[in-house]
Design a protein around this motif. Sequence first.
Motif, PDB file in Angstrom:
ATOM      1  N   GLN A  79     -36.353 -28.093 -15.467  1.00 31.78           N
ATOM      2  CA  GLN A  79     -35.845 -27.280 -16.563  1.00 31.78           C
ATOM      3  C   GLN A  79     -34.517 -27.875 -17.014  1.00 31.78           C
ATOM      4  OE1 GLN A  79     -37.679 -24.396 -17.534  1.00 31.78           O
ATOM      5  NE2 GLN A  79     -39.128 -25.225 -16.063  1.00 31.78           N
ATOM      6  N   LEU A  80     -34.135 -27.579 -18.254  1.00 34.82           N
ATOM      7  CA  LEU A  80     -32.861 -28.040 -18.782  1.00 34.82           C
ATOM      8  C   LEU A  80     -32.058 -26.823 -19.224  1.00 34.82           C
ATOM      9  CD1 LEU A  80     -31.347 -30.678 -19.408  1.00 34.82           C
ATOM     10  CD2 LEU A  80     -32.362 -30.625 -21.684  1.00 34.82           C
ATOM     11  N   TYR A  81     -30.832 -26.718 -18.725  1.00 34.65           N
ATOM     12  CA  TYR A  81     -29.995 -25.549 -18.980  1.00 34.65           C
ATOM     13  C   TYR A  81     -28.689 -25.941 -19.651  1.00 34.65           C
ATOM     14  CZ  TYR A  81     -32.914 -23.148 -15.529  1.00 34.65           C
ATOM     15  OH  TYR A  81     -33.965 -22.606 -14.853  1.00 34.65           O
ATOM     16  N   ILE A  82     -28.114 -25.005 -20.407  1.00 34.15           N
ATOM     17  CA  ILE A  82     -26.730 -25.084 -20.860  1.00 34.15           C
ATOM     18  C   ILE A  82     -25.999 -23.962 -20.120  1.00 34.15           C
ATOM     19  CG2 ILE A  82     -27.297 -23.737 -22.935  1.00 34.15           C
ATOM     20  CD1 ILE A  82     -24.857 -24.995 -24.290  1.00 34.15           C
ATOM     21  N   LYS A  83     -25.022 -24.349 -19.294  1.00 38.93           N
ATOM     22  CA  LYS A  83     -24.311 -23.371 -18.462  1.00 38.93           C
ATOM     23  C   LYS A  83     -22.901 -23.872 -18.166  1.00 38.93           C
ATOM     24  CE  LYS A  83     -27.802 -20.565 -17.657  1.00 38.93           C
ATOM     25  NZ  LYS A  83     -27.839 -19.250 -18.255  1.00 38.93           N
ATOM     26  N   LYS A  84     -22.028 -22.947 -17.776  1.00 33.63           N
ATOM     27  CA  LYS A  84     -20.752 -23.300 -17.183  1.00 33.63           C
ATOM     28  C   LYS A  84     -21.056 -23.686 -15.740  1.00 33.63           C
ATOM     29  CE  LYS A  84     -17.559 -20.200 -17.845  1.00 33.63           C
ATOM     30  NZ  LYS A  84     -16.823 -18.966 -18.121  1.00 33.63           N
ATOM     31  N   VAL A  85     -20.562 -24.853 -15.303  1.00 28.15           N
ATOM     32  CA  VAL A  85     -20.932 -25.395 -13.998  1.00 28.15           C
ATOM     33  C   VAL A  85     -19.740 -25.359 -13.047  1.00 28.15           C
ATOM     34  CG1 VAL A  85     -21.780 -27.438 -12.770  1.00 28.15           C
ATOM     35  CG2 VAL A  85     -22.685 -26.884 -15.035  1.00 28.15           C
ATOM     36  N   ASP A  97     -24.747 -10.341 -19.326  1.00 27.40           N
ATOM     37  CA  ASP A  97     -26.055  -9.740 -19.053  1.00 27.40           C
ATOM     38  C   ASP A  97     -26.965 -10.674 -18.255  1.00 27.40           C
ATOM     39  OD1 ASP A  97     -25.325  -7.445 -20.386  1.00 27.40           O
ATOM     40  OD2 ASP A  97     -26.281  -8.032 -22.270  1.00 27.40           O
ATOM     41  N   TYR A  98     -26.541 -11.917 -18.078  1.00 26.41           N
ATOM     42  CA  TYR A  98     -27.338 -12.902 -17.355  1.00 26.41           C
ATOM     43  C   TYR A  98     -26.643 -13.259 -16.047  1.00 26.41           C
ATOM     44  CZ  TYR A  98     -30.058 -13.520 -21.608  1.00 26.41           C
ATOM     45  OH  TYR A  98     -30.860 -13.304 -22.691  1.00 26.41           O
ATOM     46  N   PRO A  99     -27.323 -13.119 -14.917  1.00 25.07           N
ATOM     47  CA  PRO A  99     -26.698 -13.432 -13.625  1.00 25.07           C
ATOM     48  C   PRO A  99     -26.533 -14.939 -13.434  1.00 25.07           C
ATOM     49  CG  PRO A  99     -29.005 -12.884 -13.312  1.00 25.07           C
ATOM     50  CD  PRO A  99     -28.703 -12.644 -14.769  1.00 25.07           C
ATOM     51  N   ASP A 100     -25.608 -15.306 -12.567  1.00 29.14           N
ATOM     52  CA  ASP A 100     -25.423 -16.713 -12.216  1.00 29.14           C
ATOM     53  C   ASP A 100     -26.670 -17.222 -11.502  1.00 29.14           C
ATOM     54  OD1 ASP A 100     -22.876 -16.384 -13.190  1.00 29.14           O
ATOM     55  OD2 ASP A 100     -21.870 -16.689 -11.270  1.00 29.14           O
ATOM     56  N   ASP A 108     -17.124 -33.050 -13.775  1.00 28.24           N
ATOM     57  CA  ASP A 108     -15.721 -33.444 -13.817  1.00 28.24           C
ATOM     58  C   ASP A 108     -14.776 -32.312 -13.432  1.00 28.24           C
ATOM     59  OD1 ASP A 108     -16.385 -32.179 -16.177  1.00 28.24           O
ATOM     60  OD2 ASP A 108     -15.565 -33.712 -17.491  1.00 28.24           O
ATOM     61  N   TYR A 109     -15.082 -31.064 -13.801  1.00 27.83           N
ATOM     62  CA  TYR A 109     -14.233 -29.943 -13.396  1.00 27.83           C
ATOM     63  C   TYR A 109     -15.004 -28.629 -13.498  1.00 27.83           C
ATOM     64  CZ  TYR A 109     -13.523 -29.299 -18.445  1.00 27.83           C
ATOM     65  OH  TYR A 109     -13.717 -29.117 -19.786  1.00 27.83           O
ATOM     66  N   ASP A 110     -14.591 -27.664 -12.660  1.00 28.46           N
ATOM     67  CA  ASP A 110     -15.228 -26.344 -12.648  1.00 28.46           C
ATOM     68  C   ASP A 110     -15.077 -25.647 -13.992  1.00 28.46           C
ATOM     69  OD1 ASP A 110     -16.260 -26.298 -10.081  1.00 28.46           O
ATOM     70  OD2 ASP A 110     -14.479 -25.377  -9.194  1.00 28.46           O
ATOM     71  N   GLY A 111     -16.155 -25.030 -14.437  1.00 28.27           N
ATOM     72  CA  GLY A 111     -16.135 -24.225 -15.652  1.00 28.27           C
ATOM     73  C   GLY A 111     -16.473 -24.970 -16.922  1.00 28.27           C
ATOM     74  N   ALA A 112     -16.669 -26.277 -16.836  1.00 28.32           N
ATOM     75  CA  ALA A 112     -17.059 -27.040 -18.023  1.00 28.32           C
ATOM     76  C   ALA A 112     -18.483 -26.652 -18.420  1.00 28.32           C
ATOM     77  CB  ALA A 112     -16.972 -28.537 -17.745  1.00 28.32           C
ATOM     78  N   LEU A 162     -24.369 -22.085 -11.653  1.00 29.56           N
ATOM     79  CA  LEU A 162     -24.556 -22.162 -13.098  1.00 29.56           C
ATOM     80  C   LEU A 162     -24.295 -20.775 -13.674  1.00 29.56           C
ATOM     81  CD1 LEU A 162     -27.864 -24.250 -13.111  1.00 29.56           C
ATOM     82  CD2 LEU A 162     -25.496 -25.071 -13.046  1.00 29.56           C
ATOM     83  N   ALA A 163     -23.225 -20.662 -14.458  1.00 24.98           N
ATOM     84  CA  ALA A 163     -22.804 -19.363 -14.969  1.00 24.98           C
ATOM     85  C   ALA A 163     -23.018 -19.261 -16.471  1.00 24.98           C
ATOM     86  CB  ALA A 163     -21.327 -19.130 -14.634  1.00 24.98           C
ATOM     87  N   SER A 164     -23.380 -18.067 -16.898  1.00 29.81           N
ATOM     88  CA  SER A 164     -23.550 -17.766 -18.316  1.00 29.81           C
ATOM     89  C   SER A 164     -22.263 -17.174 -18.867  1.00 29.81           C
ATOM     90  CB  SER A 164     -24.685 -16.753 -18.498  1.00 29.81           C
ATOM     91  OG  SER A 164     -25.891 -17.267 -17.989  1.00 29.81           O
ATOM     92  N   ILE A 165     -22.095 -17.273 -20.183  1.00 32.19           N
ATOM     93  CA  ILE A 165     -20.984 -16.584 -20.858  1.00 32.19           C
ATOM     94  C   ILE A 165     -21.354 -15.123 -21.054  1.00 32.19           C
ATOM     95  CG2 ILE A 165     -19.673 -16.445 -23.009  1.00 32.19           C
ATOM     96  CD1 ILE A 165     -19.895 -19.529 -23.165  1.00 32.19           C
TER      97      ILE A 165
END
Length: 135
Positions: free
Chosen positions: A86-92, A107-110, A73-77, A101-104
């Motif tokens: 695989q199943l991820y929780i990320k900012k999309v 220390d973790y790369p996109d 629906d929108y960037d950054g959700a 797919l971005a992490s908060i």
Amino acid sequence: MEQKVIPLFSVHVLDNVALSAGHGNGIWDEYETKEVFTDKEHLYDVATWIDGHSMEPVYQDGEVAFIREGGFDYDGAVKAVAWNEQLYIKKVYLEDNGFRLASINKDYPDKFASAGDEPRIVGKIVGHFMPIKDI
């Protein structure tokens, strides 16, 4: 001595499907659930575990995430994304040929989920909590 009564709400968590807040977890066809408890009622479609540290400090390893099914629906959700089994929780973020797919946790790369890999947004993370241990 006055005792305070706190109502508890039962949550059935997909027990063998965790949202990876790290490098990714497998998705299985058979789902078992585990009953846990929270002190707040939530509106959600599915609940599952958070596994990893890439979304800290907001989303903690060992917490339960509430997912409301739906697409982009929108960037950054913050979303649950199924990608390469695989199943991820990320900012999309929507990119030209897929999703970033971005992490908060910095220390973790996109990660880049190419459209050719057919990534699927399972839904939006609408809440999270650490289960109550002693009831």
